[in-house]
Design a protein around this motif. Structure first.
Motif, PDB file in Angstrom:
ATOM      1  N   VAL A  68       0.849  -1.186   0.000  1.00  0.00           N
ATOM      2  CA  VAL A  68       0.000   0.000   0.000  1.00  0.00           C
ATOM      3  C   VAL A  68       0.884   1.234   0.000  1.00  0.00           C
ATOM      4  CG1 VAL A  68      -1.736   1.287   1.272  1.00  0.00           C
ATOM      5  CG2 VAL A  68      -1.820  -1.209   1.232  1.00  0.00           C
ATOM      6  N   PRO A  69       0.715   2.131  -0.954  1.00  0.00           N
ATOM      7  CA  PRO A  69       1.531   3.357  -0.954  1.00  0.00           C
ATOM      8  C   PRO A  69       1.322   4.143   0.342  1.00  0.00           C
ATOM      9  CG  PRO A  69       0.370   3.087  -3.048  1.00  0.00           C
ATOM     10  CD  PRO A  69      -0.183   2.057  -2.120  1.00  0.00           C
ATOM     11  N   GLU A  70       2.389   4.640   0.902  1.00  0.00           N
ATOM     12  CA  GLU A  70       2.310   5.362   2.175  1.00  0.00           C
ATOM     13  C   GLU A  70       1.413   6.591   2.069  1.00  0.00           C
ATOM     14  OE1 GLU A  70       2.870   6.345   6.124  1.00  0.00           O
ATOM     15  OE2 GLU A  70       3.421   4.483   5.080  1.00  0.00           O
ATOM     16  N   ASN A  71       1.367   7.211   0.891  1.00  0.00           N
ATOM     17  CA  ASN A  71       0.538   8.408   0.756  1.00  0.00           C
ATOM     18  C   ASN A  71      -0.953   8.086   0.748  1.00  0.00           C
ATOM     19  OD1 ASN A  71       0.994   7.216  -1.883  1.00  0.00           O
ATOM     20  ND2 ASN A  71      -0.029   9.005  -2.740  1.00  0.00           N
ATOM     21  N   PHE A  72      -1.323   6.782   0.635  1.00  0.00           N
ATOM     22  CA  PHE A  72      -2.718   6.379   0.769  1.00  0.00           C
ATOM     23  C   PHE A  72      -3.145   6.320   2.231  1.00  0.00           C
ATOM     24  CE2 PHE A  72      -3.797   3.925  -3.397  1.00  0.00           C
ATOM     25  CZ  PHE A  72      -3.337   5.005  -4.134  1.00  0.00           C
ATOM     26  N   LEU A  73      -2.191   6.160   3.117  1.00  0.00           N
ATOM     27  CA  LEU A  73      -2.474   5.954   4.534  1.00  0.00           C
ATOM     28  C   LEU A  73      -2.550   7.285   5.277  1.00  0.00           C
ATOM     29  CD1 LEU A  73       0.037   3.034   5.102  1.00  0.00           C
ATOM     30  CD2 LEU A  73      -2.456   2.824   5.078  1.00  0.00           C
ATOM     31  N   PRO A  74      -3.278   7.317   6.408  1.00  0.00           N
ATOM     32  CA  PRO A  74      -3.219   8.514   7.246  1.00  0.00           C
ATOM     33  C   PRO A  74      -1.780   8.745   7.695  1.00  0.00           C
ATOM     34  CG  PRO A  74      -4.984   7.041   7.959  1.00  0.00           C
ATOM     35  CD  PRO A  74      -4.165   6.282   6.963  1.00  0.00           C
ATOM     36  N   PRO A  75      -1.365   9.992   7.839  1.00  0.00           N
ATOM     37  CA  PRO A  75       0.025  10.259   8.206  1.00  0.00           C
ATOM     38  C   PRO A  75       0.384   9.685   9.568  1.00  0.00           C
ATOM     39  CG  PRO A  75      -1.307  12.253   8.348  1.00  0.00           C
ATOM     40  CD  PRO A  75      -2.153  11.221   7.680  1.00  0.00           C
ATOM     41  N   ARG A  76       1.589   9.157   9.661  1.00  0.00           N
ATOM     42  CA  ARG A  76       2.089   8.659  10.938  1.00  0.00           C
ATOM     43  C   ARG A  76       2.503   9.853  11.793  1.00  0.00           C
ATOM     44  NH1 ARG A  76       5.269   5.246   9.081  1.00  0.00           N
ATOM     45  NH2 ARG A  76       4.129   3.308   9.443  1.00  0.00           N
ATOM     46  N   TYR A  77       2.228   9.742  13.083  1.00  0.00           N
ATOM     47  CA  TYR A  77       2.442  10.893  13.969  1.00  0.00           C
ATOM     48  C   TYR A  77       2.918  10.368  15.318  1.00  0.00           C
ATOM     49  CZ  TYR A  77       1.176  15.021  16.796  1.00  0.00           C
ATOM     50  OH  TYR A  77       1.184  16.087  17.652  1.00  0.00           O
ATOM     51  N   ILE A  78       3.888  11.011  15.887  1.00  0.00           N
ATOM     52  CA  ILE A  78       4.372  10.658  17.221  1.00  0.00           C
ATOM     53  C   ILE A  78       3.669  11.553  18.227  1.00  0.00           C
ATOM     54  CG2 ILE A  78       6.340  10.353  18.737  1.00  0.00           C
ATOM     55  CD1 ILE A  78       6.285   8.482  16.327  1.00  0.00           C
ATOM     56  N   HIS A  79       2.707  10.971  18.904  1.00  0.00           N
ATOM     57  CA  HIS A  79       1.946  11.727  19.911  1.00  0.00           C
ATOM     58  C   HIS A  79       2.735  11.732  21.220  1.00  0.00           C
ATOM     59  CE1 HIS A  79      -1.275  12.795  22.714  1.00  0.00           C
ATOM     60  NE2 HIS A  79      -1.958  13.232  21.661  1.00  0.00           N
ATOM     61  N   PRO A  80       2.874  12.896  21.870  1.00  0.00           N
ATOM     62  CA  PRO A  80       3.711  12.961  23.083  1.00  0.00           C
ATOM     63  C   PRO A  80       3.237  12.038  24.201  1.00  0.00           C
ATOM     64  CG  PRO A  80       2.420  14.975  22.781  1.00  0.00           C
ATOM     65  CD  PRO A  80       2.315  14.206  21.518  1.00  0.00           C
ATOM     66  N   ALA A  81       1.951  11.736  24.247  1.00  0.00           N
ATOM     67  CA  ALA A  81       1.437  10.896  25.337  1.00  0.00           C
ATOM     68  C   ALA A  81       1.170   9.461  24.899  1.00  0.00           C
ATOM     69  CB  ALA A  81       0.155  11.505  25.904  1.00  0.00           C
ATOM     70  N   ILE A  82       0.942   9.247  23.606  1.00  0.00           N
ATOM     71  CA  ILE A  82       0.508   7.936  23.132  1.00  0.00           C
ATOM     72  C   ILE A  82       1.608   7.183  22.417  1.00  0.00           C
ATOM     73  CG2 ILE A  82      -1.245   6.741  21.763  1.00  0.00           C
ATOM     74  CD1 ILE A  82      -2.929   9.319  21.942  1.00  0.00           C
ATOM     75  N   GLY A  83       2.471   7.907  21.735  1.00  0.00           N
ATOM     76  CA  GLY A  83       3.496   7.268  20.931  1.00  0.00           C
ATOM     77  C   GLY A  83       3.127   7.293  19.462  1.00  0.00           C
ATOM     78  N   SER A  84       3.543   6.268  18.729  1.00  0.00           N
ATOM     79  CA  SER A  84       3.324   6.221  17.288  1.00  0.00           C
ATOM     80  C   SER A  84       1.864   5.896  16.974  1.00  0.00           C
ATOM     81  CB  SER A  84       4.232   5.170  16.650  1.00  0.00           C
ATOM     82  OG  SER A  84       4.011   5.101  15.254  1.00  0.00           O
ATOM     83  N   VAL A  85       1.224   6.793  16.233  1.00  0.00           N
ATOM     84  CA  VAL A  85      -0.179   6.630  15.858  1.00  0.00           C
ATOM     85  C   VAL A  85      -0.362   7.106  14.427  1.00  0.00           C
ATOM     86  CG1 VAL A  85      -1.086   6.898  18.218  1.00  0.00           C
ATOM     87  CG2 VAL A  85      -0.764   8.919  16.767  1.00  0.00           C
TER      88      VAL A  85
END
Length: 357
Positions: free
Chosen positions: A68-85
């Protein structure tokens, strides 16, 4: 409602006149176990609606091994309290709650962070072994006067929402949003998932588990009258897809069989019966059986029964031709076909044995 649908005679599936109304959803969601309110389900469907690009890519791509192309997916984000989401940004208008209900929407998001969810186990030891999570969403960001919300989903949750390899279905977004009962929504998902097979069977225990029913539905009469019959009446009155049901068995193994019906024109129904008539007459003639022996049964067939009826007839005739000891072939054929028509619990697949398409 009925004028919004047409029947695709090639596939036996309904599709909306407006493709934008269609939602493709994975079986992981259809069989999700969670005590979700109606609004929770609508939030979940809104999230799935915003994942349609990647779900459709995975469901309908020619090569299932394609990444799956990465640009099809929601952007990955490092949340300060949750981590990788994965972060999804969704306009508030898409939740259809109105501009004066933002505080209610926040409350529902808070509940979704605390509502335990259980995805069905995968049929293989593939890339998605996780199936139990403390909440559907990991967090959200909704400032005052904002017109959109950032929703944070754990990576394993996103993988389950996108797990088309375990099966998927499609349904009308406008139809499901018109439903005002959470249990009816879940049954609608099941109907759409099994419509190509004509029906399905499950134990009442499985139905209670999928719908997350409380103690008030331990009694079968309550389950039948307040959930199954209520949904049956709503679908039959307002939808081009509906069901009939039968109960069988006793005790913990008591089960319910759902026979799926769908709306077609009388002309198409007649055309399908003509197909069955031509097919069966040819088989009967080759077997030396009177060709009109099934005409009265064929004349009463529902359109969705034509293909399985023809297959069952061919199976019985093949048995008769292999076993010359059958004394009255006509009587044996009619009895076998009629018993098959009535025995829904044997005719349709059990959900426990064969998860959805």
């Amino acid at each position: 409602m009925k004028e919004q649908w047409t029947n695709n005679s090639a596939s036996g599936r309904y599709s909306s006149l407006d493709r934008r109304d269609e939602i493709v959803q994975t079986s992981s969601v259809t069989y999700l176990e969670a005590d979700l309110k109606l609004t929770h389900l609508r939030i979940l469907m809104t999230i799935i609606g915003h994942l349609q690009t990647v779900i459709r890519f995975k469901a309908y791509r020619a090569r299932r091994t394609s990444a799956v192309p990465e640009n099809f997916l929601p952007p990955r984000y490092i949340h300060p309290a949750i981590g990788s989401v994965r972060k999804m940004t969704i306009p508030l208008a898409d939740f259809r709650m109105g501009s004066h209900n933002v505080s209610h929407l926040r409350a529902y998001f808070d509940e979704l962070m605390r509502t335990r969810i259980i995805f069905p186990p995968t049929r293989s030891s593939g890339p998605c072994p996780d199936n139990v999570f403390p909440g559907l969403i990991a967090g959200y960001h909704l400032p005052e006067y904002a017109r959109q919300v950032d929703i944070y989903l754990l990576e394993p949750v996103v993988r389950r929402l996108l797990l088309t390899e375990e099966g998927f279905t499609s349904y009308s977004k406008s139809a499901v949003w018109s439903i005002s009962n959470k249990y009816t929504v879940r049954l609608y998902w099941l109907l759409c998932s099994w419509r190509s097979r004509g029906g399905f069977v499950m134990t009442l225990g499985t139905l209670r588990r999928i719908l997350c029913l409380g103690p008030s539905y331990e009694r079968t009469d309550n389950l039948v009258s307040k959930i199954i019959i209520r949904a049956e009446e709503e679908f039959r009155t307002n939808f081009p897809i509906w069901f009939e049901f039968k109960l069988s068995g006793q005790g913990s193994e008591r089960q319910v069989a759902f026979r799926i019906r769908y709306l077609v024109s009388e002309q198409e129904a007649d055309a399908k019966r003509q197909e069955a008539w031509s097919f069966c007459h040819e088989l009967l003639s080759q077997a030396g059986i009177r060709t009109t022996v099934l005409d009265d049964i064929i004349g009463r067939l529902y359109p969705e029964d034509v293909a399985p009826f023809s297959a069952k007839t061919a199976e019985v005739i093949a048995y008769i031709r292999r076993h010359r000891g059958v004394k009255d072939a006509e009587a044996y054929l009619r009895t076998s076909v009629i018993q098959w028509q009535e025995a829904w619990a044997e005719r349709f697949c059990r959900i426990e044995d064969a998860p959805a398409d």
